[in-house]
Design a protein around this motif. Sequence first.
Motif, PDB file in Angstrom:
ATOM      1  N   ALA A   1     -46.925  21.124  40.437  1.00 34.66           N
ATOM      2  CA  ALA A   1     -46.795  19.617  40.571  1.00 34.66           C
ATOM      3  C   ALA A   1     -46.214  19.438  42.085  1.00 34.66           C
ATOM      4  O   ALA A   1     -45.365  20.256  42.406  1.00 34.66           O
ATOM      5  CB  ALA A   1     -45.959  19.075  39.570  1.00 34.66           C
TER       6      ALA A   1
ATOM      7  N   LYS B   1     -42.485  20.805  42.996  1.00 36.91           N
ATOM      8  CA  LYS B   1     -41.967  21.814  42.034  1.00 36.91           C
ATOM      9  C   LYS B   1     -42.691  23.268  42.260  1.00 36.91           C
ATOM     10  O   LYS B   1     -43.574  23.246  43.060  1.00 36.91           O
ATOM     11  CB  LYS B   1     -42.406  21.231  40.595  1.00 36.91           C
ATOM     12  CG  LYS B   1     -41.630  20.109  40.229  1.00 36.91           C
ATOM     13  CD  LYS B   1     -41.957  19.789  38.616  1.00 36.91           C
ATOM     14  CE  LYS B   1     -41.096  18.523  38.268  1.00 36.91           C
ATOM     15  NZ  LYS B   1     -41.336  18.129  36.845  1.00 36.91           N
TER      16      LYS B   1
ATOM     17  N   GLU C   1     -46.952  14.196  33.457  1.00 35.60           N
ATOM     18  CA  GLU C   1     -46.195  15.476  33.601  1.00 35.60           C
ATOM     19  C   GLU C   1     -47.246  16.638  33.918  1.00 35.60           C
ATOM     20  O   GLU C   1     -46.862  17.731  34.171  1.00 35.60           O
ATOM     21  CB  GLU C   1     -45.041  15.796  32.830  1.00 35.60           C
ATOM     22  CG  GLU C   1     -45.554  15.651  31.545  1.00 35.60           C
ATOM     23  CD  GLU C   1     -45.147  14.594  30.775  1.00 35.60           C
ATOM     24  OE1 GLU C   1     -45.220  13.439  31.276  1.00 35.60           O
ATOM     25  OE2 GLU C   1     -44.706  14.438  29.508  1.00 35.60           O
TER      26      GLU C   1
END
Length: 125
Positions: free
Chosen positions: A39, A42, A88
């Motif tokens: 992501a 991340k 997410e």
Amino acid sequence: VQLVESGGGLVHPGSSLRLSCAASGFTLDLYAIGWFRQAPGKEREGVSCIVMSTGSTLYTDPVKGRFTISRDNAKNLVYLEMEDLKPEDTGIYYCTADLLYSDYCNLVVSGMDYWGKGTLVNVSS
């Protein structure tokens, strides 16, 4: 060795997508094929993997019950069916190949032998 991902896209939360990984150039039965994702901002993380010879699978906790990994050994394809997608889950999804020395696959980023270039999954309303 070549791993080519496809099937990513922009979808709304709650939607489904199926990713495909086409593998070539190696003896698939000796490997586990995995899916990893990264992501924005991340670290890369493991999502799921499958042992090509036995079909044994592993999932990271956040995707259990929503994602399903499967294989078609005759076509050298591995799929990742993703349901009930959440924001997410957004990221670049990579296909990996890991030469196995045991009966089980793992989701250790540093342990993968080969990586594809990735396909983008964007879950947004």
